[in-house]
Design an enzyme around this catalytic site. Sequence first.
Site: not given
Length: 356
Positions: A246, A250, A331, A333
């Site tokens: 995430c 970036q 994500h 996770e």
Amino acid sequence: MKAFLILEDGTVFEGTSIGSTKDMISEIVFNTSMTGYLEVLTDPSYAGQAVVMTYPLIGNYGITPDMESKKAWPDGYIVRELSRMPSNFRCEGTIQDFLKEQDIPGIAGIDTRALTKILREKGTMNGMITTNENYNLDEVLPKLHAYKVGDVVSKVTCSEKYVLEGNGPKVALMDFGAKNNIARSLNDRGCEVTVYPANTPAEEIISANPDGIMLSNGPGDPADCTSIIKEIRKLYDSDIPIFAICLGHQLMALANGGKTYKLKYGHRGGNHPVKDLQTGRVYISSQNHGYAVDADSIPESVAVPAFVNVNDNTNEGMSYVGKNIFTVQFHPEACPGPQDSGYLFDRFMDMMGGTK
């Protein structure tokens, strides 16, 4: 008690106050998840934002031990209806009481479908939640236009480093607003995870001689993290295996001369399809971001796209050429139902030499 949601375009929704009764100005974003409202509330990536839940009934299973951090982070919470009688064998309280305890103002009883359509058509905008029935639009609207999210990474990162013991590879986790399950996913695979504050110098990380480095998720505009980006460039040059999620994805792109841009209304929910460009397989992913990497801004000699969003073709991951570095926008996770993308942690384990 009545409450009002005022958008910067002048639209006003009237509903019922939930949680704190203080006035709140924030960026209004929507999340399409059908469950997982507690994970949303405790995700540090929502710092500086107020969240609209598009699913019409929230709070069905109450508050359970599924928090992604020690507190709630959104500035505000907006729902169609809150469940009055939560039912779950793990329930520890109601979402109404939780919002009050966390001092988060909210509003219920509004048409969240209409609100979401406005945000999709006009783009993410600022708004205010207030219980003041005598509000003055001429006074409120200039405040909404002037609101900026600003530096929120420094608010959500840990204050000092800490360690999750393990017998396997040593991982340095950079906390830009990390969800608990990132460290847990590594720890469950045997890793010893040392979590570092966001402003930790790269030299300190490198001198600890970790087997791998994890760059976490986090809130805000990635381009604002100028000092962090400089440190990430040093980590890139270290040749230590790196996995980034995430905001970390970036920031790694920015550290290599890439560019990011703001999406019209972002990707937030547990139902976003992403395609692995290497295998052609599509995964249903959990996402929470308002910015994206411009993959064309990074030379192919530096990195190549690894994942793409099936809905809008935005970049969802990069693989760095000649480096043990890969990054994803979504994500892995999180468990939005499918847990397929958890294999990315296994790939990171392989990069570090596997279980020791």
